[in-house]
Design an enzyme around this catalytic site. Structure first.
Site, PDB file in Angstrom:
ATOM      1  N   LEU A 144       5.454   8.340   1.902  1.00 54.30           N
ATOM      2  CA  LEU A 144       6.798   8.667   2.401  1.00 54.30           C
ATOM      3  C   LEU A 144       7.705   7.436   2.444  1.00 54.30           C
ATOM      4  O   LEU A 144       8.893   7.525   2.144  1.00 54.30           O
ATOM      5  CB  LEU A 144       6.705   9.341   3.779  1.00 54.30           C
ATOM      6  CG  LEU A 144       5.972  10.690   3.741  1.00 54.30           C
ATOM      7  CD1 LEU A 144       5.736  11.225   5.152  1.00 54.30           C
ATOM      8  CD2 LEU A 144       6.758  11.716   2.921  1.00 54.30           C
ATOM      9  N   THR A 145       7.138   6.287   2.802  1.00 54.99           N
ATOM     10  CA  THR A 145       7.933   5.056   2.827  1.00 54.99           C
ATOM     11  C   THR A 145       8.465   4.752   1.427  1.00 54.99           C
ATOM     12  O   THR A 145       9.652   4.497   1.230  1.00 54.99           O
ATOM     13  CB  THR A 145       7.060   3.871   3.301  1.00 54.99           C
ATOM     14  OG1 THR A 145       6.492   4.207   4.556  1.00 54.99           O
ATOM     15  CG2 THR A 145       7.864   2.596   3.427  1.00 54.99           C
ATOM     16  N   ILE A 174       0.845  -1.206   0.000  1.00 56.09           N
ATOM     17  CA  ILE A 174       0.000   0.000   0.000  1.00 56.09           C
ATOM     18  C   ILE A 174       0.874   1.248   0.000  1.00 56.09           C
ATOM     19  O   ILE A 174       1.957   1.260   0.589  1.00 56.09           O
ATOM     20  CB  ILE A 174      -0.949  -0.017   1.230  1.00 56.09           C
ATOM     21  CG1 ILE A 174      -1.984   1.115   1.166  1.00 56.09           C
ATOM     22  CG2 ILE A 174      -0.195   0.032   2.540  1.00 56.09           C
ATOM     23  CD1 ILE A 174      -3.157   0.945   2.137  1.00 56.09           C
ATOM     24  N   VAL A 175       0.398   2.270  -0.684  1.00 56.39           N
ATOM     25  CA  VAL A 175       1.003   3.597  -0.555  1.00 56.39           C
ATOM     26  C   VAL A 175      -0.047   4.483   0.087  1.00 56.39           C
ATOM     27  O   VAL A 175      -1.147   4.657  -0.443  1.00 56.39           O
ATOM     28  CB  VAL A 175       1.485   4.153  -1.915  1.00 56.39           C
ATOM     29  CG1 VAL A 175       1.827   5.622  -1.787  1.00 56.39           C
ATOM     30  CG2 VAL A 175       2.700   3.379  -2.409  1.00 56.39           C
ATOM     31  N   ASP A 176       0.315   5.014   1.238  1.00 54.78           N
ATOM     32  CA  ASP A 176      -0.582   5.850   2.039  1.00 54.78           C
ATOM     33  C   ASP A 176      -0.084   7.289   1.898  1.00 54.78           C
ATOM     34  O   ASP A 176      -0.376   7.945   0.903  1.00 54.78           O
ATOM     35  CB  ASP A 176      -0.508   5.300   3.477  1.00 54.78           C
ATOM     36  CG  ASP A 176      -1.516   5.904   4.429  1.00 54.78           C
ATOM     37  OD1 ASP A 176      -1.595   7.145   4.491  1.00 54.78           O
ATOM     38  OD2 ASP A 176      -2.223   5.170   5.128  1.00 54.78           O
ATOM     39  N   ASP A 198      -1.521  -5.804   8.080  1.00 51.32           N
ATOM     40  CA  ASP A 198      -1.571  -6.217   9.489  1.00 51.32           C
ATOM     41  C   ASP A 198      -2.008  -5.098  10.417  1.00 51.32           C
ATOM     42  O   ASP A 198      -1.948  -3.917  10.085  1.00 51.32           O
ATOM     43  CB  ASP A 198      -0.178  -6.686   9.943  1.00 51.32           C
ATOM     44  CG  ASP A 198       0.758  -5.515  10.180  1.00 51.32           C
ATOM     45  OD1 ASP A 198       0.945  -4.709   9.250  1.00 51.32           O
ATOM     46  OD2 ASP A 198       1.263  -5.379  11.303  1.00 51.32           O
TER      47      ASP A 198
HETATM   48  P1  IMP Z   1       3.183   5.457   4.010  1.00 47.39           P
HETATM   49  O1  IMP Z   1       4.643   5.715   4.239  1.00 47.39           O
HETATM   50  O2  IMP Z   1       2.319   6.431   4.761  1.00 47.39           O
HETATM   51  O3  IMP Z   1       2.817   5.399   2.544  1.00 47.39           O
HETATM   52  O4  IMP Z   1       2.835   4.086   4.690  1.00 47.39           O
HETATM   53  C1  IMP Z   1       3.058   2.896   4.090  1.00 47.39           C
HETATM   54  C2  IMP Z   1       3.022   1.768   5.076  1.00 47.39           C
HETATM   55  O5  IMP Z   1       2.050   1.977   6.119  1.00 47.39           O
HETATM   56  C3  IMP Z   1       2.591   0.501   4.382  1.00 47.39           C
HETATM   57  O6  IMP Z   1       3.693  -0.193   3.845  1.00 47.39           O
HETATM   58  C4  IMP Z   1       1.877  -0.262   5.463  1.00 47.39           C
HETATM   59  O7  IMP Z   1       2.808  -1.036   6.173  1.00 47.39           O
HETATM   60  C5  IMP Z   1       1.326   0.800   6.390  1.00 47.39           C
HETATM   61  N1  IMP Z   1      -0.109   1.050   6.152  1.00 47.39           N
HETATM   62  C6  IMP Z   1      -0.665   2.161   5.637  1.00 47.39           C
HETATM   63  N2  IMP Z   1      -1.998   2.048   5.589  1.00 47.39           N
HETATM   64  C7  IMP Z   1      -2.296   0.828   6.090  1.00 47.39           C
HETATM   65  C8  IMP Z   1      -3.542   0.118   6.297  1.00 47.39           C
HETATM   66  O8  IMP Z   1      -4.653   0.587   6.003  1.00 47.39           O
HETATM   67  N3  IMP Z   1      -3.424  -1.124   6.840  1.00 47.39           N
HETATM   68  C9  IMP Z   1      -2.224  -1.708   7.167  1.00 47.39           C
HETATM   69  N4  IMP Z   1      -1.059  -1.069   6.985  1.00 47.39           N
HETATM   70  C10 IMP Z   1      -1.093   0.188   6.451  1.00 47.39           C
END
Ligand code: IMP
Length: 176
Positions: A107-108, A102-104, A160
């Site tokens: 930033l990751t 997933i990309v939320d 998870d």
């Molecule tokens: P980002 O850096 O905000 O894009 O976060 C990415 C990481 O957050 C993902 O690789 C997931 O491990 C975790 N994540 C974000 N949203 C969810 C969700 O709805 N369920 C589970 N893990 C999530």
């Protein structure tokens, strides 16, 4: 632990829809990479189930490698940085496809992308099962998106909550 066990959740994407999404992505990747020799970089732990299903449908000759991202705070000014661990494939000159759950905020992935681009790859694309466009804070392209979603917290099919629920064969939305 009790709260985790009694988690209130409802089905969000069932197995059949997941399977259709994965097949559609695989067809696009097979077509785009038919004359190439790509390396798939699977981001553990979350992408393990998605990657397994997707890669079973990849017909082009390819390599698969697995990495993890560990958060650490290097110093006060740089804040939290994601350190890439476990990469044992030489990616120089390669056509690389990152497979992530997933990309939320993005930033990751932004951090991972920068680290892989620094390895002098020939091309770099991203395949994600789920994308939260309203939360996305970055501006890099994501070529392969399984499904765009609003902002539910999801579990199952690799996703998870505190390490639990990754094994569920469908994706569930966590209810308050
Ligand atoms: P980002 O850096 O905000 O894009 O976060 C990415 C990481 O957050 C993902 O690789 C997931 O491990 C975790 N994540 C974000 N949203 C969810 C969700 O709805 N369920 C589970 N893990 C999530």
């Amino acid at each position: 632990m009790e709260n985790i066990k009694s988690l209130n959740k409802e089905i969000f994407v069932d197995s059949e829809e997941i399977s259709q999404i994965v097949t559609r992505l695989a067809e696009r990747i097979n077509n785009d990479y038919k004359d190439k020799d790509p390396v798939f970089v699977v981001v553990l732990n979350g992408a393990f189930m998605f990657a397994a299903d997707l890669l079973k449908q990849i017909k082009v000759l390819s390599k698969i490698t697995f990495i993890k991202l560990a958060s650490y705070t290097s110093d006060k000014s740089s804040g939290t940085v994601k350190q890439l661990i476990g990469l044992n494939e030489n990616l120089k000159g390669k056509d690389v496809v990152i497979i992530e759950d997933i990309v939320d905020t993005g930033l990751t992935m932004q951090s991972l992308r920068k680290q892989l681009l620094a390895l002098d790859v020939n091309s770099l694309e991203i395949a994600v099962l789920m994308f939260k466009p309203h939360k996305f804070q970055c501006n890099y392209p994501i070529k392969y998106i399984g499904k765009e979603i609003e902002d539910p917290f999801i579990v199952g099919y690799g996703f998870d909550l505190d390490g639990y629920y990754r094994n569920l064969p469908a994706i569930y939305q966590v209810k308050e």
